[in-house]
Design a protein around this motif. Structure first.
Motif, PDB file in Angstrom:
ATOM      1  N   VAL A 254      50.776  56.051  41.337  1.00 59.38           N
ATOM      2  CA  VAL A 254      49.500  56.187  42.056  1.00 59.38           C
ATOM      3  C   VAL A 254      48.697  54.926  41.827  1.00 59.38           C
ATOM      4  O   VAL A 254      48.867  54.230  40.832  1.00 59.38           O
ATOM      5  CB  VAL A 254      48.716  57.433  41.582  1.00 59.38           C
ATOM      6  CG1 VAL A 254      49.460  58.702  41.922  1.00 59.38           C
ATOM      7  CG2 VAL A 254      48.429  57.360  40.088  1.00 59.38           C
ATOM      8  N   ILE A 255      47.797  54.639  42.775  1.00 61.54           N
ATOM      9  CA  ILE A 255      46.934  53.453  42.669  1.00 61.54           C
ATOM     10  C   ILE A 255      45.534  53.845  43.082  1.00 61.54           C
ATOM     11  O   ILE A 255      45.330  54.586  44.052  1.00 61.54           O
ATOM     12  CB  ILE A 255      47.471  52.299  43.528  1.00 61.54           C
ATOM     13  CG1 ILE A 255      46.597  51.052  43.372  1.00 61.54           C
ATOM     14  CG2 ILE A 255      47.637  52.711  44.981  1.00 61.54           C
ATOM     15  CD1 ILE A 255      47.212  49.793  43.973  1.00 61.54           C
ATOM     16  N   TYR A 256      44.553  53.362  42.309  1.00 62.14           N
ATOM     17  CA  TYR A 256      43.141  53.642  42.594  1.00 62.14           C
ATOM     18  C   TYR A 256      42.439  52.331  42.868  1.00 62.14           C
ATOM     19  O   TYR A 256      42.474  51.399  42.053  1.00 62.14           O
ATOM     20  CB  TYR A 256      42.488  54.354  41.404  1.00 62.14           C
ATOM     21  CG  TYR A 256      41.026  54.675  41.630  1.00 62.14           C
ATOM     22  CD1 TYR A 256      40.650  55.770  42.392  1.00 62.14           C
ATOM     23  CD2 TYR A 256      40.019  53.865  41.078  1.00 62.14           C
ATOM     24  CE1 TYR A 256      39.303  56.068  42.615  1.00 62.14           C
ATOM     25  CE2 TYR A 256      38.687  54.157  41.299  1.00 62.14           C
ATOM     26  CZ  TYR A 256      38.337  55.257  42.060  1.00 62.14           C
ATOM     27  OH  TYR A 256      37.009  55.548  42.288  1.00 62.14           O
ATOM     28  N   HIS A 257      41.765  52.225  44.027  1.00 66.03           N
ATOM     29  CA  HIS A 257      41.037  51.031  44.417  1.00 66.03           C
ATOM     30  C   HIS A 257      39.544  51.204  44.134  1.00 66.03           C
ATOM     31  O   HIS A 257      38.964  52.242  44.486  1.00 66.03           O
ATOM     32  CB  HIS A 257      41.228  50.756  45.905  1.00 66.03           C
ATOM     33  CG  HIS A 257      42.668  50.578  46.301  1.00 66.03           C
ATOM     34  ND1 HIS A 257      43.281  49.355  46.337  1.00 66.03           N
ATOM     35  CD2 HIS A 257      43.613  51.481  46.672  1.00 66.03           C
ATOM     36  CE1 HIS A 257      44.540  49.502  46.735  1.00 66.03           C
ATOM     37  NE2 HIS A 257      44.763  50.784  46.942  1.00 66.03           N
ATOM     38  N   PHE A 258      38.927  50.196  43.542  1.00 66.10           N
ATOM     39  CA  PHE A 258      37.481  50.294  43.293  1.00 66.10           C
ATOM     40  C   PHE A 258      36.839  48.913  43.311  1.00 66.10           C
ATOM     41  O   PHE A 258      37.526  47.898  43.450  1.00 66.10           O
ATOM     42  CB  PHE A 258      37.184  50.990  41.966  1.00 66.10           C
ATOM     43  CG  PHE A 258      37.848  50.383  40.778  1.00 66.10           C
ATOM     44  CD1 PHE A 258      37.145  49.487  39.954  1.00 66.10           C
ATOM     45  CD2 PHE A 258      39.160  50.706  40.431  1.00 66.10           C
ATOM     46  CE1 PHE A 258      37.757  48.942  38.832  1.00 66.10           C
ATOM     47  CE2 PHE A 258      39.770  50.151  39.311  1.00 66.10           C
ATOM     48  CZ  PHE A 258      39.041  49.274  38.510  1.00 66.10           C
TER      49      PHE A 258
END
Length: 258
Positions: A254-258
């Protein structure tokens, strides 16, 4: 009064036109404003790890064999990106490859202790360039990383020249990784991905023993005929063990962009 009557219509027209012109400019600025780019992203991936080359060999007649079998790798990565999609990645990997069954009854070259069943535990701290590019909701992710590996394995155990005990050593060296992945955005911040890659390193462990007092022996003095105690010492010994960790890995994350 004539001047007032002459300029009054112009003033009224100016007050009406200026707000419209100002509003038009604001709309143009909003239209020209580029889409905001993600500056940071955080990835977590779990991978199936397959040994390559000497890392998976079981030939005890050579010091290069690693006896490793298939295992797993967990990766945590922080990406910093520029406007063009290129940036820097900082990654931590924890890798475990167990031993093949033959290791439980095999003592490595030059030792009297068997390898056992614990296998390999490798920690990596890596950094390097990353390229991430969006194609709609699809995302391409490519990395090339360098850093250090810290490895623990009974392949690095040595025999103490003082009491012949089995001594465990920790090995360190260069680590490296190359990965390529494809992700899919499921929301503004979250995405899922699949990736394949190569992960490896060149860990080395060393240990030096000086000359140590081992005890005393009773020796007869040929001149006096009496028994005397003479000390005896171990010989100076230096161990240096090198191995190569080499694996092909594939998994999901999974990847989280911020």
């Amino acid at each position: 009064m004539k001047l007032v009557s002459y300029f009054l219509p112009m003033i009224l027209v100016s007050f009406l036109v200026l707000p419209i012109h100002s509003h038009s400019q604001e709309i143009q600025k909003k239209e020209k404003r580029p889409k905001e780019k993600d500056i940071f992203s955080l990835e977590f991936n779990m991978n199936y790890s397959m040994p390559l080359g000497d890392y998976g060999k079981t030939d005890k007649e050579t010091q290069k064999s690693g006896y490793a079998k298939n295992g797993w790798v967990g990766s945590l990565t922080l990406n910093w990106l520029g406007k063009t999609g290129f940036g820097l990645a900082f990654q931590y990997d924890l890798q475990h490859n167990g031993y093949k069954d033959i290791a439980a009854t095999t003592n490595p070259y030059g030792t009297k202790y068997v390898l056992g069943t614990s296998g390999w535990f490798n920690n990596y701290l890596l950094a390097g360039p990353v390229f991430i590019r969006d194609f709609g909701k699809v995302e391409l992710n490519v990395k090339a990383l360098l850093g250090v590996i810290v490895a623990t394995s009974t392949n690095f155990n040595v025999e103490s020249p003082i009491d012949t005990s089995n001594v465990s050593l920790t090995a360190t060296g260069f680590g490296y990784a190359v990965t390529a992945g494809v992700g899919y955005r499921i929301s503004k911040h979250w995405g899922v991905n699949v990736q394949v890659g190569y992960l490896g390193g060149t860990p080395k462990a060393s240990k030096t023993y000086g000359s140590e007092l081992l005890g005393y022996r009773n020796i007869m003095d040929t001149l006096t005929g009496q028994w005397v105690q003479m000390p005896y010492y171990s010989a100076p010994t230096k161990y240096e063990i090198k191995r190569t960790v080499s694996t092909f890995n594939a998994g999901v994350g999974v990847i989280y962009h911020f």
